[in-house]
Design a protein around this motif. Structure first.
Motif, PDB file in Angstrom:
ATOM      1  N   ARG A  88       0.859  -1.191   0.000  1.00  0.00           N
ATOM      2  CA  ARG A  88       0.000   0.000   0.000  1.00  0.00           C
ATOM      3  C   ARG A  88       0.890   1.234   0.000  1.00  0.00           C
ATOM      4  NH1 ARG A  88      -2.801  -0.983   5.334  1.00  0.00           N
ATOM      5  NH2 ARG A  88      -1.300  -2.677   5.559  1.00  0.00           N
ATOM      6  N   THR A  90       1.447   5.689  -0.463  1.00  0.00           N
ATOM      7  CA  THR A  90       0.943   7.058  -0.428  1.00  0.00           C
ATOM      8  C   THR A  90       2.012   7.967  -1.004  1.00  0.00           C
ATOM      9  OG1 THR A  90      -0.313   6.613   1.602  1.00  0.00           O
ATOM     10  CG2 THR A  90       0.072   8.928   1.026  1.00  0.00           C
ATOM     11  N   PHE A 137       2.020   9.163 -11.765  1.00  0.00           N
ATOM     12  CA  PHE A 137       0.853   9.692 -11.068  1.00  0.00           C
ATOM     13  C   PHE A 137       0.915  11.213 -11.112  1.00  0.00           C
ATOM     14  CE2 PHE A 137       1.537   5.524  -9.285  1.00  0.00           C
ATOM     15  CZ  PHE A 137       0.263   5.011  -9.132  1.00  0.00           C
ATOM     16  N   VAL A 145      -1.760  11.009  -3.130  1.00  0.00           N
ATOM     17  CA  VAL A 145      -2.392   9.973  -3.952  1.00  0.00           C
ATOM     18  C   VAL A 145      -2.142   8.634  -3.273  1.00  0.00           C
ATOM     19  CG1 VAL A 145      -2.281   8.749  -6.159  1.00  0.00           C
ATOM     20  CG2 VAL A 145      -2.182  11.240  -6.126  1.00  0.00           C
ATOM     21  N   GLY A 147      -2.707   4.263  -3.224  1.00  0.00           N
ATOM     22  CA  GLY A 147      -2.905   3.131  -4.119  1.00  0.00           C
ATOM     23  C   GLY A 147      -2.432   1.828  -3.500  1.00  0.00           C
TER      24      GLY A 147
END
Length: 263
Positions: A88, A90, A137, A145, A147
Motif C-alpha cells: 500500500r 501514499t 501519477f 495519492v 494506491g
C-alpha cells in the motif's frame, strides 16, 4: 527506526510488526526528494531526479537446495506461491504546484536484485528502462495519492524478474534483449496472457520476491515523498519472520540484474 539524511533526499526505514501468526505488516518505509536534489542524469536538456531505498521483506532464508535449476544456480528455496505480498502506497506532494511523479518498484529474489539502467538514444534522448512496477501519477499541489500494488501484481513482479533472468542468461539468437526485458516489465504485459516473444522464456519454477527497491522519479525538481506499508503472509509453509522471532531476514542478493544496452 533508522533515518538517513543526504542533500536533497530523506529516507525512513523501519522494521516489522506482527499482525497475526501467518501475516506480518511491515512498518512504514518512506523515501522522498527535495527540490535541492541534484539530478542523477543531466545532458543539458533532460534532467532526471531519482531517489530510492531498499526494502527487505520479513522472509526467512529457506533450506539449502542442491542441483542446478536454470536460469538459477540452484533450485529456489522459497517460491512465489509460498508467500502473499501486498504493498500500500501514499505519494505526497509538498509543493503548491502539481507534479508528475513516477513510482518505481524493482523486485529482488534470493538470487538477484533488478537494477534498470538508462538508455541514451542517438546521444540525444535518455530513456530509463522500465522498473518492475513503473507508473506515473499526477499529484496535485499540497495533496496525496493513495494506491495498492495487489498480491497478483507482486506475483507478477516475481514472474517478470525470473523471466528476465532467463532471457538475459540465454538470449534468443539475434534478439533485442533490452527490448524483450522492457516488454515483459511493461505494466500492460501480464504473464497470464500468452505472448509469443516472452511466454516461452517463463521458468517453470518462480523464486519468491524477497524484497524490492522503492523509488521515485521526476523530470523536474520537486518536494515529494512516497510511503509504503507492506503485508506479507504465509501461503504454503512457514516463511515469515514474526515480531520477536530470532530468525533473520533473507539477505539482500549480492548480484544485480541490469538489461543490456539497447541494440
Amino acid at each position: 527506526m533508522n533515518t538517513k539524511v543526504a542533500a536533497g533526499v530523506f529516507l525512513i526505514v523501519a522494521g516489522a510488526a506482527c499482525a497475526s501468526n501467518d501475516q506480518i505488516v511491515v512498518e512504514p518505509v518512506a523515501v522522498g526528494m527535495t527540490n535541492q536534489l541534484a539530478p542523477g542524469y543531466d545532458d543539458g536538456d533532460t534532467r532526471i531526479y531519482q531517489v530510492g531505498v531498499p526494502v527487505r521483506l520479513p522472509i526467512k532464508p529457506g533450506g539449502e537446495q542442491g542441483g542446478a535449476s536454470p536460469p538459477f544456480p540452484r533450485a529456489p528455496s522459497i517460491v512465489a506461491r509460498d508467500v502473499r505480498t501486498e504493498i500500500r502506497f501514499t505519494i505526497s506532494n509538498l509543493d503548491a504546484e502539481k507534479h508528475s511523479i513516477e513510482l518505481l518498484i524493482d523486485p529482488w529474489n534470493e538470487f538477484v536484485r533488478y537494477k534498470p539502467g538508462i538508455q541514451v538514444v542517438n546521444e540525444e534522448e535518455a530513456v530509463p528502462d522500465f522498473s518492475g512496477f513503473d507508473k506515473f501519477f499526477i499529484v496535485p499541489g499540497k495533496s496525496r495519492v493513495f494506491g495498492i500494488i495487489t498480491p497478483d501484481d507482486c506475483t507478477e513482479l516475481a514472474i517478470d524478474l525470473a523471466t528476465a533472468q532467463a532471457i538475459i542468461a540465454q538470449p534468443p539468437a539475434g534478439a533485442n534483449v533490452n527490448g524483450m526485458v522492457n516488454r515483459l516489465f511493461n505494466l500492460q504485459n501480464r504473464s497470464s496472457v500468452f505472448d509469443p516473444l516472452i511466454s516461452p522464456h517463463i521458468p517453470a519454477v518462480i523464486p519468491a520476491m524477497t524484497g524490492f527497491d522503492l523509488g521515485l522519479r521526476s523530470y523536474e525538481a520537486a518536494n515529494v515523498a512516497v510511503e509504503v506499508i507492506v503485508d506479507v503472509s504465509n501461503v504454503e509453509g512457514d516463511h515469515i519472520v514474526r515480531s520477536g522471532d530470532t530468525a533473520s531476514y533473507i539477505a539482500m542478493p549480492p548480484a544485480e540484474l541490469t538489461p543490456p544496452k539497447a541494440n
